[in-house]
Write a protein that holds these residues in place. Structure first.
Motif, PDB file in Angstrom:
ATOM      1  N   GLY A  39      35.671  28.555  42.673  1.00  0.00           N
ATOM      2  CA  GLY A  39      35.764  29.840  41.990  1.00  0.00           C
ATOM      3  C   GLY A  39      36.847  29.798  40.937  1.00  0.00           C
ATOM      4  O   GLY A  39      37.796  29.002  41.016  1.00  0.00           O
ATOM      5  N   ASP A  40      36.736  30.637  39.938  1.00  0.00           N
ATOM      6  CA  ASP A  40      37.712  30.621  38.857  1.00  0.00           C
ATOM      7  C   ASP A  40      37.600  31.916  38.052  1.00  0.00           C
ATOM      8  O   ASP A  40      36.623  32.670  38.185  1.00  0.00           O
ATOM      9  CB  ASP A  40      37.463  29.410  37.944  1.00  0.00           C
ATOM     10  CG  ASP A  40      38.645  29.086  37.052  1.00  0.00           C
ATOM     11  OD1 ASP A  40      39.686  29.751  37.206  1.00  0.00           O
ATOM     12  OD2 ASP A  40      38.519  28.172  36.224  1.00  0.00           O
ATOM     13  N   GLU A  41      38.578  32.169  37.234  1.00  0.00           N
ATOM     14  CA  GLU A  41      38.530  33.271  36.273  1.00  0.00           C
ATOM     15  C   GLU A  41      38.663  32.657  34.887  1.00  0.00           C
ATOM     16  O   GLU A  41      39.681  32.023  34.579  1.00  0.00           O
ATOM     17  CB  GLU A  41      39.642  34.288  36.523  1.00  0.00           C
ATOM     18  CG  GLU A  41      39.506  35.528  35.642  1.00  0.00           C
ATOM     19  CD  GLU A  41      40.533  36.608  35.981  1.00  0.00           C
ATOM     20  OE1 GLU A  41      40.143  37.640  36.541  1.00  0.00           O
ATOM     21  OE2 GLU A  41      41.724  36.378  35.685  1.00  0.00           O
ATOM     22  N   ILE A  42      37.625  32.811  34.059  1.00  0.00           N
ATOM     23  CA  ILE A  42      37.588  32.147  32.764  1.00  0.00           C
ATOM     24  C   ILE A  42      37.560  33.178  31.640  1.00  0.00           C
ATOM     25  O   ILE A  42      37.335  34.376  31.875  1.00  0.00           O
ATOM     26  CB  ILE A  42      36.358  31.227  32.644  1.00  0.00           C
ATOM     27  CG1 ILE A  42      35.066  32.064  32.711  1.00  0.00           C
ATOM     28  CG2 ILE A  42      36.372  30.157  33.719  1.00  0.00           C
ATOM     29  CD1 ILE A  42      33.811  31.268  32.430  1.00  0.00           C
ATOM     30  N   GLU A  43      37.796  32.710  30.428  1.00  0.00           N
ATOM     31  CA  GLU A  43      37.677  33.548  29.239  1.00  0.00           C
ATOM     32  C   GLU A  43      36.369  33.218  28.528  1.00  0.00           C
ATOM     33  O   GLU A  43      36.056  32.040  28.326  1.00  0.00           O
ATOM     34  CB  GLU A  43      38.855  33.331  28.291  1.00  0.00           C
ATOM     35  CG  GLU A  43      40.147  33.969  28.773  1.00  0.00           C
ATOM     36  CD  GLU A  43      41.243  33.913  27.712  1.00  0.00           C
ATOM     37  OE1 GLU A  43      41.148  33.040  26.826  1.00  0.00           O
ATOM     38  OE2 GLU A  43      42.162  34.731  27.775  1.00  0.00           O
TER      39      GLU A  43
ATOM     40  N   GLN B 173      35.577  24.247  39.342  1.00  0.00           N
ATOM     41  CA  GLN B 173      35.505  25.669  38.991  1.00  0.00           C
ATOM     42  C   GLN B 173      34.411  26.402  39.756  1.00  0.00           C
ATOM     43  O   GLN B 173      34.615  27.517  40.247  1.00  0.00           O
ATOM     44  CB  GLN B 173      35.283  25.817  37.484  1.00  0.00           C
ATOM     45  CG  GLN B 173      36.500  25.474  36.636  1.00  0.00           C
ATOM     46  CD  GLN B 173      36.210  25.549  35.156  1.00  0.00           C
ATOM     47  OE1 GLN B 173      35.347  24.815  34.653  1.00  0.00           O
ATOM     48  NE2 GLN B 173      36.918  26.407  34.456  1.00  0.00           N
TER      49      GLN B 173
ATOM     50  N   THR C 142      29.296  29.058  43.011  1.00  0.00           N
ATOM     51  CA  THR C 142      28.342  29.402  41.945  1.00  0.00           C
ATOM     52  C   THR C 142      27.499  28.176  41.586  1.00  0.00           C
ATOM     53  O   THR C 142      28.014  27.066  41.434  1.00  0.00           O
ATOM     54  CB  THR C 142      29.093  29.905  40.696  1.00  0.00           C
ATOM     55  OG1 THR C 142      29.761  31.123  41.016  1.00  0.00           O
ATOM     56  CG2 THR C 142      28.130  30.144  39.535  1.00  0.00           C
TER      57      THR C 142
ATOM     58  N   LYS D  47      37.605  38.369  30.083  1.00  0.00           N
ATOM     59  CA  LYS D  47      37.729  37.578  31.305  1.00  0.00           C
ATOM     60  C   LYS D  47      36.485  37.754  32.176  1.00  0.00           C
ATOM     61  O   LYS D  47      35.947  38.848  32.292  1.00  0.00           O
ATOM     62  CB  LYS D  47      38.983  37.987  32.067  1.00  0.00           C
ATOM     63  CG  LYS D  47      40.261  37.575  31.367  1.00  0.00           C
ATOM     64  CD  LYS D  47      41.492  37.866  32.215  1.00  0.00           C
ATOM     65  CE  LYS D  47      42.757  37.363  31.521  1.00  0.00           C
ATOM     66  NZ  LYS D  47      43.966  37.628  32.341  1.00  0.00           N
ATOM     67  N   LEU D  48      36.035  36.648  32.777  1.00  0.00           N
ATOM     68  CA  LEU D  48      34.858  36.653  33.641  1.00  0.00           C
ATOM     69  C   LEU D  48      35.206  35.912  34.930  1.00  0.00           C
ATOM     70  O   LEU D  48      35.662  34.770  34.898  1.00  0.00           O
ATOM     71  CB  LEU D  48      33.671  35.974  32.951  1.00  0.00           C
ATOM     72  CG  LEU D  48      32.393  35.807  33.787  1.00  0.00           C
ATOM     73  CD1 LEU D  48      31.820  37.161  34.165  1.00  0.00           C
ATOM     74  CD2 LEU D  48      31.357  34.984  33.019  1.00  0.00           C
ATOM     75  N   LYS D  49      34.983  36.558  36.082  1.00  0.00           N
ATOM     76  CA  LYS D  49      35.285  35.954  37.380  1.00  0.00           C
ATOM     77  C   LYS D  49      34.088  35.150  37.867  1.00  0.00           C
ATOM     78  O   LYS D  49      32.975  35.660  37.962  1.00  0.00           O
ATOM     79  CB  LYS D  49      35.640  37.041  38.394  1.00  0.00           C
ATOM     80  CG  LYS D  49      36.141  36.496  39.716  1.00  0.00           C
ATOM     81  CD  LYS D  49      36.624  37.604  40.634  1.00  0.00           C
ATOM     82  CE  LYS D  49      37.178  37.026  41.938  1.00  0.00           C
ATOM     83  NZ  LYS D  49      37.683  38.092  42.847  1.00  0.00           N
ATOM     84  N   ILE D  50      34.324  33.886  38.174  1.00  0.00           N
ATOM     85  CA  ILE D  50      33.287  32.991  38.693  1.00  0.00           C
ATOM     86  C   ILE D  50      33.479  32.873  40.209  1.00  0.00           C
ATOM     87  O   ILE D  50      34.494  32.319  40.670  1.00  0.00           O
ATOM     88  CB  ILE D  50      33.368  31.593  38.042  1.00  0.00           C
ATOM     89  CG1 ILE D  50      33.311  31.702  36.503  1.00  0.00           C
ATOM     90  CG2 ILE D  50      32.251  30.693  38.570  1.00  0.00           C
ATOM     91  CD1 ILE D  50      32.023  32.254  35.961  1.00  0.00           C
ATOM     92  N   PRO D  51      32.546  33.381  41.005  1.00  0.00           N
ATOM     93  CA  PRO D  51      32.702  33.296  42.461  1.00  0.00           C
ATOM     94  C   PRO D  51      32.599  31.853  42.956  1.00  0.00           C
ATOM     95  O   PRO D  51      31.937  31.013  42.335  1.00  0.00           O
ATOM     96  CB  PRO D  51      31.531  34.143  42.995  1.00  0.00           C
ATOM     97  CG  PRO D  51      31.069  34.949  41.834  1.00  0.00           C
ATOM     98  CD  PRO D  51      31.354  34.122  40.621  1.00  0.00           C
TER      99      PRO D  51
END
Length: 376
Positions: free
Chosen positions: A282-286, A278, A302, A295-299
Motif C-alpha cells: 500500500g502507498d499514498e502517491i501523487e 507499493q 492492489t 494525493k491518491l491512496k493505494i490500498p
C-alpha cells in the motif's frame, strides 16, 4: 454522368427540416474536410456535401430542386446541339408563352441575398480544449468595399438599370425547335444577371463591390470543446449581395493528443506505473490531473489493472452540463534487471510465502492437470 441526389448525399428525407439538413451537413463537413481527412476522395465528398447543403438550405433553391432536380428548365438545346444537348427545347419558356410565366419561377436579381458561409480549422492543445481560450485569427475573405459601400459605382454615381434586360437580369432569345419557334430565357450577358450596370466603376474594388482582405476576428473558445466540434460566429462570412446579410464563420477544432491523458467524452483517463512494494504494502502517491497534483491512496494488495476515480477532475461539459471525472488505472511494473541481492530477496520472499520458484510451479501445475484427467 448524372449528379447524386442531394438528399441522398446528406442522408436526409425529402421532408427534412432546415435544422436536420444543417446537422447532417455539419457531420459530413467534419468527416470529409480536407484539413482533417487525408483520403484521396475526401475533397470531392466535402464539395458534394457543400453543394447539397447550399441548395437544400435555401428555400428558393430547394423549391426549384424539388421541382426540377439537377435539370435547369431555363436551358434550351445549348446552341443547336439537338436533343442530346441542354434541356428539352426551353420547356420552362413554353409555359411562359402560353400561360404568362406561370410555369417558371423568376428570382429578382436585385433581391437581397445572404453571403456564403466560411470555415476555419483551428488546432488546439489538449489543455486549451479543456479550459477554453480567447484568441485572434486572420481570415482571408471578401469584404464590402468601404469606398462604394458595395454598389460597385464610383462615389457620386450609382448603378443604372441594364438597358438590355431592363433590370430583369435575363434575356429572351427566340429559337427554332422541332415544336416551332419558342422563346429561351437566359442570364443577361451584359449585366451577368445583376439587372444593373456600372458606367463609372469604383476605383477601389473595380466595380465588384467587394475587396479581398485578411480580417482579424476575435474568437472565444468555450471550455470543454472536443475534436471535430465547431462554433458559429454570426455575420463573419462573405458579404451579402444587394444589401443582404453576411454569411457566418464556422470554426472547426482539431485537438492534439496528450502524452499522459486520454479523453472520452468529458472524462479523462491515465495510467500510473507502480512497483511490487507499493501495491503489496500500500502507498499514498501523487497523481497529475489537469488541475495540478492530487494525493491518491493505494490500498495494500492492489492488483494491476485496478481503476480509481477522481471525481470532478475531468473536463467541464461544453454545454454546461456538469464536469467529468479522471480515471486512474494501476499498472504494476515488473523489473527487467535484478541484482543478485534483489534476486535472493525475492527467493526468500517466495519461500516465506510458500510460492514455488525455479520451475517448481510448472511441475506442480502439470501434476494437477494430470490428476484431473485421470479422475475423469
Amino acid at each position: 454522368m448524372s449528379k447524386k441526389d442531394f438528399y441522398d448525399v446528406l442522408g436526409v428525407n425529402r421532408d427534412a427540416s432546415k435544422e436536420e439538413i444543417k446537422k447532417a451537413y455539419r457531420k459530413l463537413a467534419r468527416k470529409y474536410h480536407p484539413d482533417v481527412n487525408k483520403d484521396a476522395d475526401a475533397p470531392d465528398k466535402f464539395k458534394e456535401a457543400k453543394d447539397a447543403y447550399e441548395t437544400l438550405s435555401d428555400p428558393q433553391k430547394k423549391a426549384h430542386y424539388d421541382q426540377f432536380g439537377h435539370t435547369d428548365p431555363n436551358q434550351g438545346f445549348g446552341g443547336g446541339q439537338g436533343f442530346g444537348g441542354g434541356d428539352f427545347g426551353g420547356f420552362g419558356d413554353i409555359f411562359d408563352m402560353f400561360f404568362g410565366g406561370g410555369g417558371s419561377r423568376r428570382r429578382d436579381p436585385n433581391a437581397p441575398r445572404q453571403g456564403a458561409d466560411l470555415q476555419y480549422t483551428m488546432s488546439l492543445s489538449f489543455e486549451e480544449a479543456a479550459f477554453g481560450k480567447e484568441t485572434d485569427i486572420d481570415i482571408p475573405k471578401e469584404e464590402t468595399c468601404g469606398t462604394c459601400h458595395g454598389s460597385g459605382a464610383k462615389p457620386g454615381s450609382k448603378p443604372e438599370t441594364c438597358p438590355h434586360c431592363h433590370g430583369s437580369g435575363q434575356l429572351n432569345e427566340e429559337q427554332n425547335t422541332p415544336f416551332g419557334r419558342v422563346v429561351n430565357r437566359r442570364v443577361c450577358r451584359y449585366c451577368e444577371g445583376k439587372g444593373t450596370t456600372v458606367k463609372d466603376p469604383c476605383s477601389t474594388c473595380g466595380g465588384s463591390g467587394t475587396i479581398k482582405t485578411n480580417k482579424k476576428i476575435h474568437v472565444k473558445i468555450p471550455a470543454g470543446v472536443d475534436d471535430g466540434q465547431q462554433i458559429r460566429i454570426s455575420g463573419q462570412g462573405e458579404p451579402g449581395a444587394n444589401g443582404g446579410p453576411a454569411g457566418d464563420l464556422y470554426v472547426v477544432f482539431n485537438v492534439r493528443t496528450h502524452k499522459f491523458f486520454e479523453r472520452m467524452g468529458d472524462d479523462v483517463y491515465c495510467e500510473i506505473p507502480l512497483n511490487f512494494a507499493q501495491v503489496a504494502l500500500g502507498d499514498e502517491i501523487e497523481v497529475m490531473t489537469l488541475y495540478g497534483k492530487v494525493k491518491l491512496k493505494i490500498p495494500a494488495g492492489t492488483q494491476t489493472g485496478t481503476k480509481f476515480r477522481l471525481k470532478g477532475k475531468g473536463i467541464k461539459n461544453v454545454r454546461g452540463y456538469g464536469q467529468g471525472d479522471q480515471h486512474v488505472t494501476v499498472r504494476v511494473v515488473t523489473p527487467k534487471r535484478l541484482s543478485e541481492q534483489e534476486k535472493q530477496l525475492f527467493k526468500d520472499l517466495a519461500e516465506i510465502s510458500g510460492d514455488a520458484v525455479n520451475g517448481e510451479q510448472n511441475d506442480n501445475f502439470f501434476s494437477k492437470v494430470k490428476r484431473a484427467f485421470k479422475a475423469d
